[in-house]
Design an enzyme around this catalytic site. Structure first.
Site, PDB file in Angstrom:
ATOM      1  N   GLU A   1      -0.712  94.416 -53.949  1.00 40.94           N
ATOM      2  CA  GLU A   1      -1.036  93.507 -55.043  1.00 40.94           C
ATOM      3  C   GLU A   1      -1.722  92.287 -54.430  1.00 40.94           C
ATOM      4  OE1 GLU A   1       1.057  90.782 -58.505  1.00 40.94           O
ATOM      5  OE2 GLU A   1       1.543  90.640 -56.385  1.00 40.94           O
TER       6      GLU A   1
ATOM      7  N   ASP B   1       4.424  93.572 -53.437  1.00 39.58           N
ATOM      8  CA  ASP B   1       4.203  92.414 -54.296  1.00 39.58           C
ATOM      9  C   ASP B   1       3.737  91.212 -53.482  1.00 39.58           C
ATOM     10  OD1 ASP B   1       4.690  90.693 -56.774  1.00 39.58           O
ATOM     11  OD2 ASP B   1       6.018  89.749 -55.309  1.00 39.58           O
TER      12      ASP B   1
END
Length: 765
Positions: free
Chosen positions: A399, A344
């Site tokens: 990401e 993330d």
């Protein structure tokens, strides 16, 4: 790089993209930093893999005749271990500090038993420079809980060392790495149909069979790592080595992962190493007591704080931070058998500006400059090298919204080492079209370019919508398309309102063209496969701490008379198409036509031919499409089929024979630069896929050549009792096509289950 030498001359990434030539000095610099860091770790820690076993040294570990506890807190003046075991009085359990700022203590067994009982509460107590004592949850704690009866109660660290009889033992091997990941993104806590927090075991027994039935091969779990604020979606991590206690304990999570493996599903963790919760009493931030950067997990001052996220930012150049984060990755891979990670917030890590107020245009100067956080880049290179060394078949996804070149290239070539990056611009494009353009304003060329705009050799995971579009304040694709009609127009017992007819048709097309053209992998968020209505709203002060919108309404797709089943059935078929033809893994991707007037996109992926007609009204009979190989083509998948909620306008028993086009070997004389063509019926708002019938198959019975529509027709929605039985009989093979009665007349898509005893752990099934 062919060799990693002092010269750093042979950077393979530059040979792939000559446009990076002028940034060779940047690549040499970061490669040298990476090599130097790796050599230092090898010299002083015995290698990167040994370095990443920090959890065997730090935190609580059993040793001969006792428990050894270690904690890195160089700025602390004194330290103690406290807990239930000593009445929260640490005067008899003072710790000693070594020259590296590591505090340690060995607590001898008492009467042949550990002095700290399993599942008892513990905390690290230390004195700040100002003489004030503070209590913190140990940084390497394996489990942390909170008193559910006490609102706003602080979390406590829990000593987790269950006896052998209570430990979950894995029974199934990891499934092999698929050619292409078909990822089901899921949040365990909000996966119940009831307004409450779901458990790991309930998810394993009730939701995993649904995922397998829809032909996904990978599950991506959000919010697994402990986070005290539920509404953070798991992104404000407080305890990096602890599973989220809301859904169960560590053994329960192991049960979930083993059940997934038994179903042939790989499991990825949504890991958050980009920042940490700002919480002091229950988070890692509590160890920052005003010390300098070299004595803290985080950068000091503004560099150590993310303004938009209200969270702390790691100092990736710090030796103990590297140990902590790299060990964290190895812990989840080895202790819980995860098959990889989705990292993330990578954009925030890559740049000192964290991507805030930065509109990336693709100019290479935006990626390789003083704005690049080389410390973070080196950490990610070390992390990817470590992960793939420990688990060569791991899947690691970044990401990243910036599109940094080389992010998805191997470390050995000068890249950062990720296997895939998320194609994050795609959902933004769909939301823009759905909210701001009428159907006739949609540009086929722009859609095609948006889906195919990715770097050569760097793989992407495409998605039309993820959890981001489902959170309160935004809308899912289905909800944008159908809105209030989803409350009144989804019954099959009445004619579909125009908004619902359009909505279901475009929902199928948008998800499918994104999958087929947008990348080398595909992702769907839990519930979007059947057009889940409404949004997700986590319990918070603004909604009275309600769980009402923090769940998934599985009953909608299970009700035979509701139209949600049609979108779910098409999702199953999309995945089955890839299971059968492996088009996602194919490097052959050719867009032959983007006709703005007709609103039609034609492309080939692998040897399949895809025809998408986005026109809201026009149906084209005898529409000419180009293809590569000559021969006979038949329908493999048709979104307009009745079993997918369509109008059944396309015949599935027709043979489409090709005609040669132009001069062989001279593309400019061909039709849309394709050497062959055939004609099809292309109804409005419909996508149809055609496969080429191999010559060896010509003699087979026609039923052997049925498309996926017919294969799925007999079993579109799994009955609830089938789902429950699938959960009980935990081992499943690959989905395959079978002939029900042996004469080829009753093909249906089935899944064969082999009964496997889960032992005592199955008692709750």
């Amino acid at each position: 790089m062919t060799t990693v030498g002092d010269g750093m001359e042979n950077i393979g990434l530059v040979s792939i993209d000559p446009g990076l030539e002028s940034f060779k000095d940047h690549f040499r610099y970061r490669m040298k930093r990476y090599v130097d860091q790796k050599k230092l770790i090898e010299r002083y820690e015995g290698g990167l893999e040994e370095f990443a076993l920090g959890y065997q040294k730090f935190g609580f570990n059993r040793d001969e005749g006792g428990i050894v506890y270690r904690e890195w807190a160089p700025a602390a003046q004194e330290a103690q271990i406290i807990g239930d075991f000593n009445g929260w009085d640490g005067s008899n359990h003072r710790m000693e500090k070594n020259e590296f700022g590591v505090w340690s203590i060995k607590i001898s067994d008492s009467g042949g038993n550990p002095a700290i009982p399993h599942n008892s509460r513990v905390k690290f107590r230390f004195m700040q420079g100002n003489g004030v004592w503070v209590d913190r949850i140990p940084a390497w704690i394996k489990y942390a809980t909170v008193d559910p009866a006490n609102f706003g109660a602080p979390y406590d660290g829990v000593y987790w060392d269950p006896p052998t009889s209570e430990r979950y033992e894995f029974k199934f091997p990891r499934p092999p790495k698929p050619n292409a990941p078909r990822i089901y993104e899921a949040h365990v806590g909000m996966s119940s149909s009831e307004p409450r927090v779901n458990s790991y075991r309930e998810f394993a027994d009730n939701v995993l069979p649904r995922i397998r039935a829809n032909n996904y091969n990978t599950v991506q779990l959000m919010a697994v790592i402990e986070h005290s604020y539920y509404a953070s979606f798991g992104y404000h991590v407080t305890n990096f080595f602890a599973v989220s206690s809301r859904s169960g304990n560590p053994e329960d999570l192991k049960y979930l992962i083993d059940k997934a493996h038994s179903l042939g599903l790989r499991v990825l963790m949504d890991v958050v190493h980009s920042h940490a919760s700002n919480n002091v009493t229950d988070g890692l931030n509590g160890f920052d007591i005003g010390q300098g950067a070299q004595e803290s997990y985080f950068h000091t001052g503004d560099r150590g704080y993310h303004n938009l996220w209200d969270s702390r930012l790691f100092n990736y150049a710090n030796w103990e931070v590297l140990r902590f984060l790299l060990s964290n990755l190895r812990w989840w891979l080895e202790e819980f058998k995860f098959d990889g990670f989705r990292f993330d917030g990578v954009t925030s890590m890559l740049y000192h500006h964290h991507g805030i107020n930065m509109a990336f245009t693709g100019d290479y100067n935006e990626y390789f400059s003083e704005a690049t956080d080389v410390d973070a880049v080196v950490y990610l290179m070390l992390a990817n090298y470590l992960i793939h060394n420990i688990l060569p078949d791991a899947t690691v996804i970044a990401e990243d919204v910036s599109g940094m070149p080389g992010l998805g290239c191997p470390v050995s070539e000068g890249g950062v080492g990720f296997d895939y990056r998320l194609a994050m611009a795609i959902p933004d494009k769909w939301i823009d079209y759905l909210k701001n353009k009428s159907d006739l304003e949609w540009s086929m060329n722009e859609i095609s370019l948006s889906l195919t705009n990715r770097r050569y050799t760097e793989k992407c995971v495409a998605y039309a919508e993820s959890h981001d579009q489902s959170i309160v304040g935004d809308k899912t694709i289905a909800f944008i398309l159908m809105d209030k009609e989803m409350y009144s127009g989804m019954s099959c017992l009445t004619e579909a309102p125009p908004a619902v007819d359009r909505g279901i048709a475009l929902h199928k097309m948008i998800h499918f063209i994104t999958m087929a053209l947008g990348g080398e992998g595909h992702l769907n968020f839990m519930g979007n496969e059947f057009g889940h209505p409404e949004w997700i709203d986590f319990p918070r002060e603004g909604n009275g701490w309600s769980y009402e919108m923090c769940r998934r309404q599985w009953n909608l797709v299970d009700m035979e008379h509701l139209r949600y089943k049609f979108m779910n059935a098409f999702d199953r078929a999309m995945n089955l198409l890839d299971e059968k033809y492996s088009f996602l893994a194919s490097t052959k991707q050719i867009v032959s036509s983007t006709n703005e007037e007709d609103k039609v996109i034609v492309f080939e992926r692998g040897d399949l031919v895809f025809v998408f007609n986005f026109h809201p009204e026009k149906t084209y009979d005898g529409y000419k499409v180009g293809c590569d190989l000559p021969g006979k083509y038949r329908v493999a998948l048709d979104s307009d089929a009745l079993e997918f909620g369509g109008h059944g306008r396309v015949g599935h028993d027709a043979d489409h024979f090709t005609s040669p086009e132009g001069i062989p070997g001279v593309p400019e004389t061909n039709f849309n630069n394709r050497p062959n063509s055939f004609k099809v019926l292309s109804p409005a708002r419909t996508c149809v896929v055609y496969y080429r019938v191999e010559e060896s198959e010509e003699s087979h019975d026609d039923n052997d050549e049925m498309g996926l529509n017919e294969i799925l027709a007999a079993d579109v929605i799994p009955e609830q009792e089938d789902v429950e039985e699938a959960a009980r009989q935990a081992k499943v093979g690959k989905p395959h096509l079978v002939d029900g009665d042996g004469d080829g007349s009753g093909l249906s898509k089935t899944v064969n289950f082999e009964v496997e005893d889960f032992g005592d752990d199955a008692s709750d099934d």
